[in-house]
Design an enzyme around this catalytic site. Sequence first.
Site, short mmCIF file in Angstrom:
data_model
loop_
_atom_site.label_atom_id
_atom_site.label_comp_id
_atom_site.label_asym_id
_atom_site.label_seq_id
_atom_site.Cartn_x
_atom_site.Cartn_y
_atom_site.Cartn_z
N ASP A 1 4.50 0.68 11.99
CA ASP A 1 3.32 0.01 11.42
C ASP A 1 3.20 -1.45 11.86
O ASP A 1 2.21 -2.12 11.53
CB ASP A 1 3.34 0.08 9.88
CG ASP A 1 3.16 1.50 9.38
OD1 ASP A 1 2.72 2.36 10.17
OD2 ASP A 1 3.46 1.76 8.19
N ARG B 1 -4.94 10.88 4.38
CA ARG B 1 -3.78 11.76 4.47
C ARG B 1 -2.85 11.62 3.26
O ARG B 1 -2.25 12.59 2.81
CB ARG B 1 -3.04 11.41 5.76
CG ARG B 1 -1.88 12.28 6.01
CD ARG B 1 -1.13 11.87 7.23
NE ARG B 1 0.24 12.33 7.13
CZ ARG B 1 0.64 13.55 7.41
NH1 ARG B 1 -0.21 14.44 7.84
NH2 ARG B 1 1.90 13.90 7.26
N ARG C 1 0.01 14.68 12.97
CA ARG C 1 0.61 14.49 11.65
C ARG C 1 0.59 15.74 10.77
O ARG C 1 -0.11 15.81 9.76
CB ARG C 1 -0.06 13.31 10.94
CG ARG C 1 0.07 12.04 11.74
CD ARG C 1 -0.62 10.88 11.08
NE ARG C 1 0.17 10.28 10.03
CZ ARG C 1 -0.25 9.27 9.28
NH1 ARG C 1 -1.44 8.78 9.45
NH2 ARG C 1 0.52 8.77 8.33
N PRO C 2 1.39 16.75 11.13
CA PRO C 2 1.45 17.97 10.31
C PRO C 2 2.14 17.73 8.96
O PRO C 2 2.69 16.64 8.73
CB PRO C 2 2.29 18.92 11.17
CG PRO C 2 3.08 18.05 12.08
CD PRO C 2 2.30 16.78 12.28
N ILE C 3 2.13 18.74 8.09
CA ILE C 3 2.82 18.61 6.79
C ILE C 3 3.87 19.71 6.63
O ILE C 3 4.26 20.06 5.52
CB ILE C 3 1.83 18.61 5.60
CG1 ILE C 3 0.91 19.83 5.64
CG2 ILE C 3 1.05 17.32 5.52
CD1 ILE C 3 0.18 20.07 4.32
N ASP C 4 4.32 20.26 7.77
CA ASP C 4 5.27 21.37 7.70
C ASP C 4 6.56 21.02 6.94
O ASP C 4 7.11 21.86 6.22
CB ASP C 4 5.60 21.87 9.12
CG ASP C 4 6.11 20.75 10.02
OD1 ASP C 4 5.52 19.65 9.97
OD2 ASP C 4 7.08 20.96 10.76
N LEU C 5 7.03 19.79 7.08
CA LEU C 5 8.29 19.43 6.42
C LEU C 5 8.12 19.35 4.89
O LEU C 5 9.03 19.70 4.14
CB LEU C 5 8.82 18.09 6.96
CG LEU C 5 9.10 18.06 8.47
CD1 LEU C 5 9.47 16.66 8.93
CD2 LEU C 5 10.23 19.03 8.80
N CYS D 1 -5.58 12.92 13.03
CA CYS D 1 -5.99 11.57 12.67
C CYS D 1 -5.81 10.70 13.90
O CYS D 1 -5.25 11.14 14.90
CB CYS D 1 -5.22 11.05 11.47
SG CYS D 1 -3.61 10.43 11.90
N LYS E 1 0.83 -1.22 0.00
CA LYS E 1 0.00 0.00 0.00
C LYS E 1 0.86 1.26 0.00
O LYS E 1 0.66 2.16 -0.80
CB LYS E 1 -0.91 0.00 1.24
CG LYS E 1 -1.55 1.34 1.54
CD LYS E 1 -2.43 1.29 2.78
CE LYS E 1 -1.75 1.55 4.09
NZ LYS E 1 -1.39 2.96 4.37
N ASN E 2 1.83 1.30 0.90
CA ASN E 2 2.60 2.53 1.07
C ASN E 2 3.63 2.75 -0.03
O ASN E 2 4.28 3.80 -0.08
CB ASN E 2 3.25 2.57 2.46
CG ASN E 2 2.21 2.76 3.55
OD1 ASN E 2 1.06 3.09 3.26
ND2 ASN E 2 2.60 2.53 4.78
N ARG F 1 -8.60 -0.65 4.51
CA ARG F 1 -7.77 0.41 3.89
C ARG F 1 -6.42 -0.16 3.46
O ARG F 1 -5.81 0.34 2.52
CB ARG F 1 -7.52 1.54 4.90
CG ARG F 1 -8.71 2.42 5.18
CD ARG F 1 -8.31 3.53 6.12
NE ARG F 1 -6.97 3.98 5.79
CZ ARG F 1 -6.05 4.35 6.67
NH1 ARG F 1 -6.32 4.35 7.93
NH2 ARG F 1 -4.85 4.72 6.27
#
Length: 420
Positions: A304, A92, A121-125, A116, A22-23, A396
Amino acid sequence: MEKFIIRGGNELSGEVEISSAKNAVLPLISACILSSDKCILENAPFLQDVFVLNDVLRSINSSIEIKDNNMVIDTSRINNTEPDGELVRKMRASFLTMGPMMARYGKFKISLPGGCNIGTRPIDLHLKGFSALGADIRIGHGYVEARAKKLIGNKIYLDFPSVGATENIMMAAVLAEGETVLENAAGEPEIQDLARFLNKMGAYIIGAGTDTIKIVGVKELKGIKHRPIPDRIEAGTFMTAAAITRSKIKVNGIIDSHLKPVIAKLTEMGCIIEKDQNSLVIDGRNSLKAVDIKTLPYPGFPTDMQAQIMALMCTVKGTSIFTETIFENRFMHVSELKRMGANIKIDGRCAVIEGVENLMGCRVNATDLRAGAAMILAALAAEGVSEIRDIFHIDRGYYHIERKLMKLGANIERIKKMED
Ligand code: EPU
């Protein structure tokens, strides 16, 4: 709402085939935005997360057809760079479309992530990387919007080796002018697979899999065919199913080097693992001992797999300490495992597990994808009947998990319509 009914206690035997990861597939689907040619993903896993991302791409006018086991992705007619907000908020990984849209169209507008189940889980990076490449980023009214006349390569240091940020920045940089050097990059096998995919398309990326990735921008990328790597987390979950039921099974279609930390820990517990070229046999019939687990970026122990191994440790005599360093709230499975009779105490990012004689079947919830997998594993070992609800989380990321487990001899049934 569907649910699983599991009658615990069956020994497992036989073989299981592992699906594509999946990933790995999610960034590959997003990477198809980078070329106006068609791309084909072979042996694609038909998972809910994959379907959602396909819909995200359709919302910007791409076409995705499924032929046999292959996905044919055509992004030649993309006519906007604002994917449907409802779809983006569902998953996400939709954020993986940011880098490719930035690279090919010089802009995107995307709905911001909420919290979540496993953390904020930010997206700043991700955004820091785009900005270093020359994008002007604006955040407001629930959206993040980015624009750049031209992306220019740069040196980017990630404060944390984020998987998604590494993937997004790599995809943004492949069509930029000049050279990008990404330091403290994540090195997960899925990142290596993405780099292989992009290089096949005509990109120039070296160092994927190490902490420094160099990307030299090219003018354009072409369509290709690619078979994604197998799912190391699905493989680890089935290996844990063998251990928790004290059984011996064969796991086919794996890349054993991707499973190093999982193999090391299961071996330390006392499982006997014999590796072949693309498969392994795991024998969990010995008496197992408690081990400590600390999750870390690859090649450390994968977050995971934390919940699944914790379920196993609940059934092993002795004390084990789990330290979760990647996500701040990834112990949602603990309260559910406790309902089944597990003895677990949480202190901040640590969980202390005291193995019990028996877990007991009961009604539990799948609180997220991997927590749901842990519930299945616990139920396979528990005395009596368990009912697992909210299994859409499990769908999922696991393709037909109940069919694969039934083939191994587990007593598991999916109930389609749920009456309360
Ligand atoms: N982080 C930031 N800022 C960012 C990005 C990440 O602070 O801009 C933090 C996160 O909040 C988290 C940590 O960094 O605490 C790690 O996040 P990362 O970005 O590495 O994770 P991700 O890309 O969001 C992927 C997988 C996850 C997996 C993690 C870690 C995909 C689609 N998802 O998420 O998979 O847990 O890497 O290995 O690849 C799962 O499959 O169950 C799953 C959650």
